[in-house]
Design an enzyme around this catalytic site. Structure first.
Site, PDB file in Angstrom:
ATOM      1  N   LYS A   8      -1.818  40.137  22.368  1.00 30.88           N
ATOM      2  CA  LYS A   8      -2.414  38.844  21.994  1.00 30.88           C
ATOM      3  C   LYS A   8      -3.942  38.920  22.150  1.00 30.88           C
ATOM      4  O   LYS A   8      -4.518  39.953  21.825  1.00 30.88           O
ATOM      5  CB  LYS A   8      -1.776  37.717  22.801  1.00 30.88           C
ATOM      6  CG  LYS A   8      -0.241  37.761  22.703  1.00 30.88           C
ATOM      7  CD  LYS A   8       0.438  36.559  23.224  1.00 30.88           C
ATOM      8  CE  LYS A   8       1.938  36.719  23.060  1.00 30.88           C
ATOM      9  NZ  LYS A   8       2.678  35.528  23.411  1.00 30.88           N
ATOM     10  N   GLU A  91       2.196  31.714  17.488  1.00 35.09           N
ATOM     11  CA  GLU A  91       0.880  31.228  17.927  1.00 35.09           C
ATOM     12  C   GLU A  91      -0.072  31.079  16.746  1.00 35.09           C
ATOM     13  O   GLU A  91      -0.934  30.205  16.739  1.00 35.09           O
ATOM     14  CB  GLU A  91       0.312  32.168  19.006  1.00 35.09           C
ATOM     15  CG  GLU A  91       1.050  31.956  20.325  1.00 35.09           C
ATOM     16  CD  GLU A  91       1.159  33.179  21.191  1.00 35.09           C
ATOM     17  OE1 GLU A  91       0.459  34.177  20.949  1.00 35.09           O
ATOM     18  OE2 GLU A  91       1.974  33.144  22.145  1.00 35.09           O
ATOM     19  N   GLU A 160      11.841  35.349  17.363  1.00 40.03           N
ATOM     20  CA  GLU A 160      11.167  34.880  18.572  1.00 40.03           C
ATOM     21  C   GLU A 160      11.274  33.356  18.640  1.00 40.03           C
ATOM     22  O   GLU A 160      10.389  32.646  18.124  1.00 40.03           O
ATOM     23  CB  GLU A 160       9.686  35.259  18.530  1.00 40.03           C
ATOM     24  CG  GLU A 160       9.418  36.730  18.583  1.00 40.03           C
ATOM     25  CD  GLU A 160       8.078  37.013  19.242  1.00 40.03           C
ATOM     26  OE1 GLU A 160       8.055  37.754  20.217  1.00 40.03           O
ATOM     27  OE2 GLU A 160       7.060  36.464  18.783  1.00 40.03           O
ATOM     28  N   GLY A 166       6.885  33.099  26.519  1.00 45.43           N
ATOM     29  CA  GLY A 166       6.026  32.816  27.668  1.00 45.43           C
ATOM     30  C   GLY A 166       6.570  31.759  28.608  1.00 45.43           C
ATOM     31  O   GLY A 166       5.806  31.080  29.295  1.00 45.43           O
ATOM     32  N   SER A 202       9.871  36.123  26.415  1.00 47.80           N
ATOM     33  CA  SER A 202      10.071  36.244  27.869  1.00 47.80           C
ATOM     34  C   SER A 202      10.834  37.494  28.287  1.00 47.80           C
ATOM     35  O   SER A 202      11.622  37.454  29.228  1.00 47.80           O
ATOM     36  CB  SER A 202      10.748  34.986  28.422  1.00 47.80           C
ATOM     37  OG  SER A 202       9.877  33.885  28.296  1.00 47.80           O
TER      38      SER A 202
END
Ligand code: PGA
Length: 241
Positions: A8, A91, A160, A166, A202
């Site tokens: 990221k 994101e 995902e 996260g 995760s």
């Protein structure tokens, strides 16, 4: 099994990035380089591309060149021998407002330039009854893949679920497998079979082994990819399958 490490927007210093990358190189047996893909921020790609571990960019644009300030072309990635590009990460969908159509356009141009896209998809909320509907509406603009000229191209499909990213709450394997089956069937029935199904959300050195399954071809790892202790343990798994 493929292991994709998504850094990221980390780390913020060049020296830290170099040290982290060297740590991967030291802990990974050379014969396993091909199974491991590291996705650092754009600026670090030229520092690493000669070291032998395949690299992924975290995004690219859907045009080859031109007046698109701030964008990175798939042609530029190609000229740095970058083989992979992560597209449509949640994101980017959230903060850069990328739509399904844009992600598909990017994937098309990336493939046309011989990059392998790692296409991210997954529902936002943990609502099992809506999961399938959400996933297939995200994948709908990818129907270009079913044209004959794309049938031999390779893609990664990274499931995902946003609620699992996260959060320390990975999606249970049975649910991941259910999605994998549906997705694989959908693509195969339309004549597209050169795909690899990844799971991300995760994952860490303690739980990743629970996701070894004949339906899962690899993993997309975020937070754990920045912690040397975690990286070391995960790479031990890569080295000792
Ligand atoms: P995470 O991120 O492993 O920190 O949940 C995964 C991802 O965003 O690709």
């Amino acid at each position: 099994m493929f292991f994709v490490f998504n850094w990221k927007m980390n780390p913020t210093k060049k020296e830290e990035a170099k040290s982290l990358f060297d740590f991967y190189c030291q802990n990974l047996e050379r014969k396993n380089f091909k199974k491991t893909i590291i996705a650092p921020p754009f600026l670090y790609l030229p520092l690493f591309f000669k070291k032998g571990i395949p690299l992924a960019a975290q995004n690219c644009f859907y045009q080859g060149k031109g007046p698109y300030t701030g964008e990175i072309s798939p042609l530029m990635l190609k000229s740095f021998q970058i083989k992979y590009v992560i597209l449509g990460h949640s994101e980017r969908r959230k903060y850069a407002k990328e739509t399904n159509e844009e992600v598909a356009k990017k994937a098309k141009v990336a493939i046309e330039n011989n990059l392998t896209p790692i296409i991210c998809f997954g529902e936002e909320k943990k609502e099992k009854n809506l999961r399938e509907k959400n996933i297939f509406s995200q994948l709908k603009p990818f129907s270009f893949l079913f044209q004959k000229k794309f049938s031999q191209k390779k893609i990664f499909l990274a499931y995902e679920p946003v609620w699992a990213i996260g959060t320390s709450l990975p999606c249970p394997l049975v649910e991941v497998e259910r999605v994998a089956l549906k997705i694989k069937k959908f693509f195969s029935q339309r004549g597209f079979t050169n795909y690899f199904f990844l799971y991300g959300g995760s994952l860490n050195s303690n739980n990743i082994r629970n996701y070894y399954s004949s339906l899962v071809d690899g993993f997309l790892i975020g937070g754990a990819s920045l912690k040397k202790k975690e990286v070391k343990k995960i790479l031990t798994l890569v080295n000792n399958p």
